[in-house]
Design an enzyme around this catalytic site. Sequence first.
Site, short mmCIF file in Angstrom:
data_model
loop_
_atom_site.label_atom_id
_atom_site.label_comp_id
_atom_site.label_asym_id
_atom_site.label_seq_id
_atom_site.Cartn_x
_atom_site.Cartn_y
_atom_site.Cartn_z
N HIS A 180 47.86 51.25 -5.90
CA HIS A 180 47.53 52.33 -4.97
C HIS A 180 48.32 53.56 -5.38
O HIS A 180 49.55 53.53 -5.47
CB HIS A 180 47.88 51.95 -3.52
N CYS A 181 47.61 54.65 -5.64
CA CYS A 181 48.25 55.89 -6.09
C CYS A 181 48.33 56.87 -4.93
O CYS A 181 47.30 57.29 -4.39
CB CYS A 181 47.44 56.50 -7.24
N VAL A 182 49.56 57.22 -4.54
CA VAL A 182 49.74 58.14 -3.41
C VAL A 182 49.31 59.56 -3.77
O VAL A 182 48.94 60.35 -2.89
CB VAL A 182 51.21 58.15 -2.94
N ASN A 185 45.73 59.47 -3.07
CA ASN A 185 45.47 58.87 -1.77
C ASN A 185 44.32 57.87 -1.85
O ASN A 185 43.42 57.85 -1.00
CB ASN A 185 45.16 59.95 -0.73
N ASN A 186 44.34 57.06 -2.90
CA ASN A 186 43.27 56.10 -3.10
C ASN A 186 43.76 54.97 -3.99
O ASN A 186 44.76 55.13 -4.72
CB ASN A 186 42.06 56.77 -3.76
#
Length: 348
Positions: A180-182, A185-186
């Site tokens: 999950h890549c902040v 946001n996905n």
Amino acid sequence: MDFLTLFAVYVVVVLTCIVLVCKYSGQQQTPFNIIFNYVGKVVAPFTPKWLQKFSQWTLHRLFHQRNNMFIYLHILLEVAVCAEFTYEVFGFCRQMDTTLTSLCVPYVLLTIKTYFFYLCIKKDPGTVTKKKIAGQLHIYPYDRRLFHPGVSCETCQLVKPARSKHCRVCNRCVQRFDHHCVWVNNCIGAQNTRYFLLYLFSMCAMAGDIAVLTGDMLLHAVLQSGLLRASYLDEYGQQQPAGPLFVVQHLFLTFPRIIFMLGFLVFVFFLLAGYALFHSYLALVNQTSNEWYKSRGYVCQHCHPTTTADHLSSPAPDHSKRYYYSRGLLQNLGEIFFPLQPVKKKDN
């Protein structure tokens, strides 16, 4: 030289933090956790309850729930760099007869990067749903080491396809889950890994190109000013030739914003380049970062607690099957850019 010393200390601290993050990422006991817990215990008796709750809520909101804060931060930093480049560096480069084509390359790369950035944000990573589960279960075989058949997600109440994982932030299971890549946001999964890779490389190219143009501008400024042949009087009144440190100090005082922008770009370039190369390696061997961490035992013990019996009963890692899903370099890359689709049952 005090300013240079403080800047050097700042660079060393930032690089040290990056090394520690890379070394201890995914592990339960880290220097960050130890320091954070210690400071929390010391400060807690003197901190109001409302402030403690607010801090916990903020951290939970930032890192444990989907939010656009890091997207806004990403855009803010990008706007600051592009504005500084356009406002100062672009004009200096035009005075040095730098071709307009060379100066337009960063803006072209910015457009390409923004397109892939948007796709990373909006593209579904490959959510496992009741409608698609029948086909998704047949995309990959179970390796029976990291992924076992018949295991259901307690939250989604669905059988987990091989290579899938439930994301606690997005609250969904994702096919071929990577991480999950902040910043977007996905989740990064089967359907948007290609966009994420292209986003990383376009970002590196843009940062590197602006850094090269800025460095070339500063080099021409030094050569045109004649600083390399200049001299100065030291504190004892003796004439000394202007060395590299004097030139660097002069650049800091003359172009402070440009120097800080250049330092930031070099830092971002090497950080993202390393990350992009790591994900390129994973793409070549057909492995996700989730599988890479799990295969090396880097599993969060808070989320996946284990007992002594589990350690005794679990088999030793089979390193001969580390790249279980690899099918050759070309097919592995093809799977990234042309993801495997759920198998559709033929109607009778």
